[in-house]
Scaffold this motif. Structure first.
Motif, PDB file in Angstrom:
ATOM      1  N   ASP A 131      -6.219  -3.882  -8.684  1.00 20.38           N
ATOM      2  CA  ASP A 131      -4.564  -4.120  -8.460  1.00 20.38           C
ATOM      3  C   ASP A 131      -3.674  -3.662  -7.647  1.00 20.38           C
ATOM      4  O   ASP A 131      -2.774  -3.116  -7.851  1.00 20.38           O
ATOM      5  CB  ASP A 131      -4.257  -4.347 -10.068  1.00 20.38           C
ATOM      6  CG  ASP A 131      -2.860  -4.940 -10.007  1.00 20.38           C
ATOM      7  OD1 ASP A 131      -2.565  -5.817  -9.245  1.00 20.38           O
ATOM      8  OD2 ASP A 131      -2.202  -4.886 -11.313  1.00 20.38           O
ATOM      9  N   ASN A 136       2.395  -1.779  -6.730  1.00 23.70           N
ATOM     10  CA  ASN A 136       1.628  -0.868  -7.276  1.00 23.70           C
ATOM     11  C   ASN A 136       1.388   0.569  -6.641  1.00 23.70           C
ATOM     12  O   ASN A 136       0.561   1.371  -6.818  1.00 23.70           O
ATOM     13  CB  ASN A 136       0.468  -1.490  -7.819  1.00 23.70           C
ATOM     14  CG  ASN A 136       0.636  -2.136  -9.017  1.00 23.70           C
ATOM     15  OD1 ASN A 136       1.554  -1.784  -9.792  1.00 23.70           O
ATOM     16  ND2 ASN A 136      -0.347  -2.901  -9.478  1.00 23.70           N
ATOM     17  N   ASP A 195      -0.166   2.083 -12.128  1.00 26.68           N
ATOM     18  CA  ASP A 195      -0.852   0.968 -12.748  1.00 26.68           C
ATOM     19  C   ASP A 195      -2.408   1.033 -12.719  1.00 26.68           C
ATOM     20  O   ASP A 195      -2.983   0.179 -12.333  1.00 26.68           O
ATOM     21  CB  ASP A 195      -0.137  -0.448 -12.215  1.00 26.68           C
ATOM     22  CG  ASP A 195      -0.952  -1.681 -12.999  1.00 26.68           C
ATOM     23  OD1 ASP A 195      -1.373  -1.399 -14.128  1.00 26.68           O
ATOM     24  OD2 ASP A 195      -0.950  -2.804 -12.741  1.00 26.68           O
TER      25      ASP A 195
HETATM   26 MG    MG Z   1      -1.874  -4.517 -12.711  1.00 32.16          MG
END
Ligand code: MG
Ligand code: GN1
Length: 362
Positions: A216, A221, A236
């Motif tokens: 991700d 992030n 994350d």
């Molecule tokens: Mg995530």
């Protein structure tokens, strides 16, 4: 939740100081996330991330926490890298959760993140951060991690879910409306069924290696140093799992290659930019140059298209299913459809620019 109640949750963890302030962090479509500030005896403030994990999306939360713990400990110990570690509970239970879903994570001071940026150098840095994560975990065996969301980046499986959504007959009236509004996007996805197997089949046949991946790696992030504007680390780590480095590259490009937000309403401003693609790719390759295989390198442009396409499919499927998965903003009409449209528009443009993209990764 009220501030006082959140403070009470935070006090179940081994935090330093007394909670004084809590602020909701709005980005993120799955968990509920807060920044918690605590005051120390000497008057300094220490911050933490307080999070309520969505256990519908992560039913095996123990495995999610185990994966995170293993990876953050490895990065800290073996690579002397910066990463946001997990804070233990006061009673020391494992995994360190309160009430089965609340956790506290370290907050890395003097850092910031972006949903989008005009600063091309930050995109180079973003590529470096994603590549560095690969490098830091090079010696960590992917098999030690649990696949917490099965087939997470299996685009063929995501396409099957989409096909099921088209066929499902529940909730006729609302569905008919949604189908009409999404007609063009549905068609666009159907026409591209044949590309959905490209990466997953290479992985399954062993033609590209299974690695530890973040899964991700969207721009938001990635933490950057506030003053130096250098990438610090990925955050994350919920979806850290065995995967392909192409997933992380593709997710990074999906969010870095355009100035448009993921839910941009004006599709005319969703523009793929070569210089942005180039900057992220250069940063990424700078870090993984020694370990990336020939096959992986050749697949980079395809991975960018495929990960963007996969998110488009997922947003569209969720829209057709009545917004069951991704959190939507009630003030934005047809929110998931809007998200799907931006992703599919980027796919369309990347397909047109694939030859250009191929020139950049060699
Ligand atoms: Mg995530
Ligand atoms: C979700 O929750 P968040 O914002 O970190 C999703 C990602 C998508 C992303 C799209 C577990 O991530 O896969 O790419 O939204 N996470 C999960 O912005 O499904």
């Amino acid at each position: 939740m009220e501030e006082e109640a959140l403070f009470e949750v935070a006090k179940q963890f081994q935090i330093n100081g007394t909670p004084t302030k809590v602020k909701k962090i709005k980005s993120g479509h799955i968990n509920n996330t807060y920044q918690l500030d605590c005051i120390q005896q000497n008057g300094n403030t220490t911050s933490y991330i307080l999070q309520k994990v969505n256990t519908h999306v992560f039913p095996n939360i123990k495995a999610v926490m185990d994966n995170m713990q293993k990876v953050t400990q490895y990065i800290k110990q073996n690579s002397s890298g910066v990463t946001a570690g997990i804070i233990n509970t006061i009673v020391g239970n494992q995994p360190p959760l309160w009430n089965g879903c609340w956790r506290v994570i370290e907050f890395i001071p003097n850092t910031t993140s972006f949903e989008t940026t005009t600063d091309i150098n930050l995109l180079l840095e973003a590529g470096i951060a994603v590549g560095k994560f690969q490098k830091q975990l090079d010696g960590f065996k992917a098999e030690e991690l649990i696949e917490t969301i099965v087939k997470f980046h299996n685009t063929k499986y995501r396409f099957n879910n989409f096909e099921q959504a088209i066929q499902s007959k529940q909730n006729q009236n609302e569905r008919e409306k949604r189908f009409k509004l999404a007609e063009k996007e549905i068609q666009f996805v159907i026409e591209r069924k044949k590309i959905t197997g490209i990466i997953i089949e290479m992985l399954e046949k062993g033609k590209i290696p299974l690695r530890v991946t973040h899964n991700d790696t969207k721009l938001s992030n990635i933490l950057f140093d506030k003053t130096m504007k250098k990438a610090v680390c990925l955050i994350d780590l919920d979806t850290v799992m065995p995967g392909s480095m192409l997933y992380d590259f593709g997710e990074g490009i999906r969010t870095s290659c355009t100035l448009a937000k993921e839910d941009e309403e004006d599709l005319n401003s969703v523009i793929w930019e070569k210089k942005r693609y180039e900057a992220f790719t250069n940063g990424f390759l700078q870090e993984v140059n020694e370990k990336i295989t020939k096959q992986e390198r050749e697949l980079l442009p395809q991975a960018a298209i495929l990960m963007t396409f996969e998110n488009g499919i997922r947003f569209l499927t969720d829209y057709l299913n009545g917004d069951m998965y991704f959190r939507t903003n009630p003030e934005i009409s047809e929110h998931n459809l809007k998200r799907a449209k931006t992703q599919l528009e980027l796919v369309r443009q990347m397909e047109q620019n694939k030859t250009e993209m191929m020139k950049i990764n060699f």
